[in-house]
Design a protein around this motif. Structure first.
Motif, PDB file in Angstrom:
ATOM      1  N   MET A  89      -1.099   7.927  -3.510  1.00  0.00           N
ATOM      2  CA  MET A  89      -2.351   7.586  -4.196  1.00  0.00           C
ATOM      3  C   MET A  89      -2.492   6.067  -4.252  1.00  0.00           C
ATOM      4  O   MET A  89      -1.618   5.368  -4.767  1.00  0.00           O
ATOM      5  N   LYS A  90      -3.595   5.558  -3.709  1.00  0.00           N
ATOM      6  CA  LYS A  90      -3.815   4.121  -3.683  1.00  0.00           C
ATOM      7  C   LYS A  90      -4.796   3.728  -4.798  1.00  0.00           C
ATOM      8  O   LYS A  90      -5.845   4.349  -4.957  1.00  0.00           O
ATOM      9  N   LEU A  91      -4.423   2.704  -5.536  1.00  0.00           N
ATOM     10  CA  LEU A  91      -5.250   2.225  -6.626  1.00  0.00           C
ATOM     11  C   LEU A  91      -5.308   0.706  -6.596  1.00  0.00           C
ATOM     12  O   LEU A  91      -4.333   0.039  -6.222  1.00  0.00           O
ATOM     13  N   THR A  92      -6.436   0.169  -6.985  1.00  0.00           N
ATOM     14  CA  THR A  92      -6.568  -1.269  -7.204  1.00  0.00           C
ATOM     15  C   THR A  92      -6.584  -1.506  -8.706  1.00  0.00           C
ATOM     16  O   THR A  92      -7.428  -0.954  -9.413  1.00  0.00           O
TER      17      THR A  92
ATOM     18  N   GLN B   8      -2.474  -4.398  -6.019  1.00  0.00           N
ATOM     19  CA  GLN B   8      -2.649  -3.207  -5.185  1.00  0.00           C
ATOM     20  C   GLN B   8      -1.435  -2.290  -5.331  1.00  0.00           C
ATOM     21  O   GLN B   8      -0.299  -2.735  -5.201  1.00  0.00           O
ATOM     22  N   VAL B   9      -1.707  -1.026  -5.589  1.00  0.00           N
ATOM     23  CA  VAL B   9      -0.638  -0.033  -5.682  1.00  0.00           C
ATOM     24  C   VAL B   9      -0.913   1.042  -4.630  1.00  0.00           C
ATOM     25  O   VAL B   9      -1.975   1.667  -4.637  1.00  0.00           O
ATOM     26  N   ASP B  10       0.037   1.246  -3.745  1.00  0.00           N
ATOM     27  CA  ASP B  10      -0.151   2.204  -2.646  1.00  0.00           C
ATOM     28  C   ASP B  10       0.619   3.505  -2.839  1.00  0.00           C
ATOM     29  O   ASP B  10       0.431   4.448  -2.065  1.00  0.00           O
ATOM     30  N   ASP B  11       1.486   3.560  -3.831  1.00  0.00           N
ATOM     31  CA  ASP B  11       2.377   4.721  -3.960  1.00  0.00           C
ATOM     32  C   ASP B  11       2.350   5.332  -5.356  1.00  0.00           C
ATOM     33  O   ASP B  11       3.360   5.859  -5.835  1.00  0.00           O
TER      34      ASP B  11
ATOM     35  N   ASP C 177      -8.095   8.802  -5.744  1.00  0.00           N
ATOM     36  CA  ASP C 177      -7.502   7.903  -4.771  1.00  0.00           C
ATOM     37  C   ASP C 177      -8.532   6.836  -4.370  1.00  0.00           C
ATOM     38  O   ASP C 177      -9.685   7.153  -4.052  1.00  0.00           O
ATOM     39  N   GLY C 178      -8.107   5.575  -4.417  1.00  0.00           N
ATOM     40  CA  GLY C 178      -9.004   4.481  -4.072  1.00  0.00           C
ATOM     41  C   GLY C 178      -9.739   3.868  -5.249  1.00  0.00           C
ATOM     42  O   GLY C 178     -10.474   2.882  -5.070  1.00  0.00           O
TER      43      GLY C 178
ATOM     44  N   THR D  55     -10.589   1.802  -8.721  1.00  0.00           N
ATOM     45  CA  THR D  55     -10.187   0.535  -9.329  1.00  0.00           C
ATOM     46  C   THR D  55     -10.045   0.747 -10.834  1.00  0.00           C
ATOM     47  O   THR D  55     -10.968   1.259 -11.482  1.00  0.00           O
TER      48      THR D  55
END
Length: 249
Positions: A1-4, A23-26, A93-94, A96
């Motif tokens: 799960m990617k989050l800003t 940025q968090v990608d995991d 996912d995605g 902010t």
């Protein structure tokens, strides 16, 4: 799960602040908001960067310590849930996430996401106590408490003093918090001697530090303990009773 993540950074109460983008990608859906911050901070420490400061304690939704807002809502998207129990499945996912401290003139920022909520403590210091006879413990049935009153008192006593009601209120009012305390204590036989003095002193302290209530209702919507909006009615009811009965009550 990617989050800003846009996380508030502020060195101290008198310093200017700004949002820092991370940025968090995991991330995983089962993470809570605080676990997400833990995850970010662990990586920052490994990289030699300063972690974000935030407050937490029990991580069980009962201590009221985790005073952060997510996308402008105290604690996060889930209704009546503390930040430590808010899971990321409330977001996509995605997305902010803008994470910042509780915003209120009564809650100055100490550092980053940590605020000083001692204004609530000062309200409690004015009347959040009862008088008891010193000595051996009384028998359990010495003081009779109506079952319905006992249940109602427990419901209002569930307030954890997190301050979400203040942060959610457009006026920065703490009437839900103070009203819950006044209703809790008025329903029980212990504390009857202080009832009038409690109302006068607690309401005076409330109005010194916080804004006026206009019954918007945002406070009850975010309260993790589910304190109902009718708790606010105790403010005027208890103050009027105290004024009618005089200074000695």
């Amino acid at each position: 799960m990617k989050l800003t993540l846009e996380i508030w950074r502020q060195a101290g109460p008198n310093e200017p602040g700004n949002f820092e983008t991370v940025q968090v990608d995991d991330a995983v859906e089962e993470m809570s908001i605080l676990e997400l911050l833990d995850h970010v901070n662990l990586k920052r420490v490994e990289e030699g960067l300063e972690p974000f400061t935030f407050a937490s304690d029990c991580r069980e939704g009962i201590c009221g310590t985790c005073g952060v807002s997510v996308n402008g809502r105290p604690h996060g998207a889930g209704q009546n849930t503390t930040a430590c129990l808010q899971r990321l499945y409330n977001y996509k996912d995605g997305d902010t996430l803008k994470i910042e401290p509780f915003r209120s003139g009564a809650f100055p920022v100490i550092k980053d996401l940590t605020v000083d909520r001692s204004a609530l403590d000062r309200v409690m210091q004015q009347g959040g106590y009862v008088s008891v006879m010193a000595g051996t413990a009384p028998d359990a049935d010495t003081l009779h408490v109506n079952h319905d009153n006992a249940e109602k008192a427990l419901d209002f006593a569930a307030c954890i003093g997190c301050g979400a009601c203040v942060a959610a209120c457009p006026n920065g009012a703490a009437h839900l918090f103070t009203g819950a305390k006044l209703k809790h204590l008025k329903l029980l036989p212990l504390g009857k001697e202080e009832r009038g003095r409690r109302a006068r002193k607690m309401v005076d302290e409330l109005e010194t530090n916080f804004g006026h209530c206009t019954l918007f209702g945002e406070c009850a919507d975010v309260c993790p303990a589910g304190i109902p909006l009718d708790a606010v009615g105790a403010i005027n009811a208890e103050r009027a009773r105290a004024a009618f009965r005089g200074k000695d009550d």
